[in-house]
Design an enzyme around this catalytic site. Structure first.
Site, PDB file in Angstrom:
ATOM      1  N   LYS A   1       0.894  -1.170   0.000  1.00 49.45           N
ATOM      2  CA  LYS A   1       0.000   0.000   0.000  1.00 49.45           C
ATOM      3  C   LYS A   1       0.927   1.214   0.000  1.00 49.45           C
ATOM      4  CE  LYS A   1      -4.217   1.614   2.243  1.00 49.45           C
ATOM      5  NZ  LYS A   1      -4.975   1.934   1.031  1.00 49.45           N
TER       6      LYS A   1
HETATM    7  N1  PMP Z   1      -7.406  -1.766  -3.198  1.00 49.90           N
HETATM    8  C1  PMP Z   1      -6.875  -0.551  -2.990  1.00 49.90           C
HETATM    9  C2  PMP Z   1      -6.112   0.091  -4.085  1.00 49.90           C
HETATM   10  C3  PMP Z   1      -7.057   0.094  -1.770  1.00 49.90           C
HETATM   11  O1  PMP Z   1      -6.545   1.309  -1.564  1.00 49.90           O
HETATM   12  C4  PMP Z   1      -7.813  -0.540  -0.771  1.00 49.90           C
HETATM   13  C5  PMP Z   1      -8.041   0.151   0.542  1.00 49.90           C
HETATM   14  N2  PMP Z   1      -6.986  -0.111   1.440  1.00 49.90           N
HETATM   15  C6  PMP Z   1      -8.340  -1.813  -1.031  1.00 49.90           C
HETATM   16  C7  PMP Z   1      -8.115  -2.401  -2.254  1.00 49.90           C
HETATM   17  C8  PMP Z   1      -9.113  -2.553   0.007  1.00 49.90           C
HETATM   18  O2  PMP Z   1      -8.248  -2.962   1.022  1.00 49.90           O
HETATM   19  P1  PMP Z   1      -8.769  -3.166   2.513  1.00 49.90           P
HETATM   20  O3  PMP Z   1      -9.970  -4.017   2.432  1.00 49.90           O
HETATM   21  O4  PMP Z   1      -7.631  -3.808   3.201  1.00 49.90           O
HETATM   22  O5  PMP Z   1      -9.083  -1.802   3.035  1.00 49.90           O
END
Ligand code: PMP
Length: 288
Positions: free
Chosen positions: A156
């Site tokens: 991320k």
């Molecule tokens: N894809 C992206 C690009 C994101 O930024 C997020 C948000 N963190 C997600 C998927 C979903 O991830 P999560 O369920 O861990 O929040």
């Protein structure tokens, strides 16, 4: 705390490099390495009734993201958990959003990160709904998710969001709520900050294999919830032409939770029972 205040001009405290700083004093220098080269890593978490859902998993993912971009965060997962709990409590946040971020500071300039220090901050603030309405419209983006050979796609990492921001803003300018992004192979990938699910005509739930984008914690939770409800979940390569067969479509993410997709480009999708059951189950779980 008002939702309309600018994010740098609020009361409260932000955890910054081991201490609580007054909100308005939690600043970075214009020569911070990550501002120039995009290598910051961050998290997005939600708290419900003052408790962060899956805090440990988020803190661990922050450390994992840092490793993927060769950054050593000088705190343990326990210390990041404790910092997060402290900042939620000190700001009196009941339900809201938590944003930890690690970045390279202004100790050195140039493409090499040698000589830079890794800084860490954790901020917590109200953020009730990510999208405006009960279901959203997606528009297919011209931007393609890169191959894992071209970018640290499992991290991320701030730099990966350059195309997500452009994709989302182009989609919104065209009247949609978010973009549907394909990957470098032309397969369906995800939205700009949320993973995608499709209920197929036989009632099974399909989601693209997370091999070049974030395998969201919500995605993993929803897969477990669906299996617990007796729904067959299939992770596989999904091609754009298959999307039109879907009976229901939804997105998942910490910020968006489980949000139905009512439209993709020119095609409408009903908000159906599989989506509603998973939405309810997720809402119950995060508050349990
Ligand atoms: N894809 C992206 C690009 C994101 O930024 C997020 C948000 N963190 C997600 C998927 C979903 O991830 P999560 O369920 O861990 O929040």
């Amino acid at each position: 705390m008002s939702l309309l205040l600018p994010l740098d001009d609020r009361d409260g405290v932000i955890w910054l490099n081991g201490k609580l700083a007054a909100w308005r004093d939690a600043k970075v220098h214009v020569l911070a390495h990550s501002l120039h080269y995009g290598n910051a890593v961050f998290e997005g978490e939600r708290c419900y009734g003052g408790t962060v859902f899956k805090l440990r998993e988020h803190s661990q993912r922050l450390l994992d993201s840092a490793k993927l971009v060769a950054m050593d965060i000088p705190y343990t997962v326990d210390e990041i958990d404790a910092a997060t709990r402290l900042v939620v409590r000190e700001n009196g946040l009941d339900s809201g959003y938590v944003r930890p971020i690690a970045w390279r500071g202004a100790e050195a300039i140039g493409v090499s990160a040698a000589g830079t220090k890794v800084h860490l901050a954790v901020a917590a603030f109200p953020w009730p709904a990510y999208y405006g309405g009960p279901s959203i419209a997606l528009k297919t983006s011209r931007w393609k998710r890169p191959s894992p050979e071209s970018a640290p796609t499992a991290a991320k990492c701030a730099g990966l969001y350059v195309i997500c921001t452009m994709a989302r803003d182009e989609a919104v300018a065209a009247g949609a709520d978010d973009a549907l992004m394909h990957d470098y192979r032309g397969q369906v990938a995800e939205a700009t900050g949320a993973n995608l699910f499709f209920v197929m005509p036989d009632g099974t739930l399909h989601t693209p294999t997370a091999d070049c984008f974030l395998n969201g914690l919500t995605r993993q939770t929803v897969i477990e919830l669906a299996r617990g409800q007796g729904v067959t979940v299939v992770e596989r390569a999904i091609w754009p032409e298959e999307v039109r067969q879907a009976r229901e479509v939804f997105v998942t993410g910490t910020a968006v939770e489980v949000t139905p997709v009512g439209r993709i480009d020119a095609q409408d999708f009903p908000v159906g029972p599989v989506t509603k059951r998973l939405q309810d189950a997720y809402a119950k779980l995060v508050r349990a």
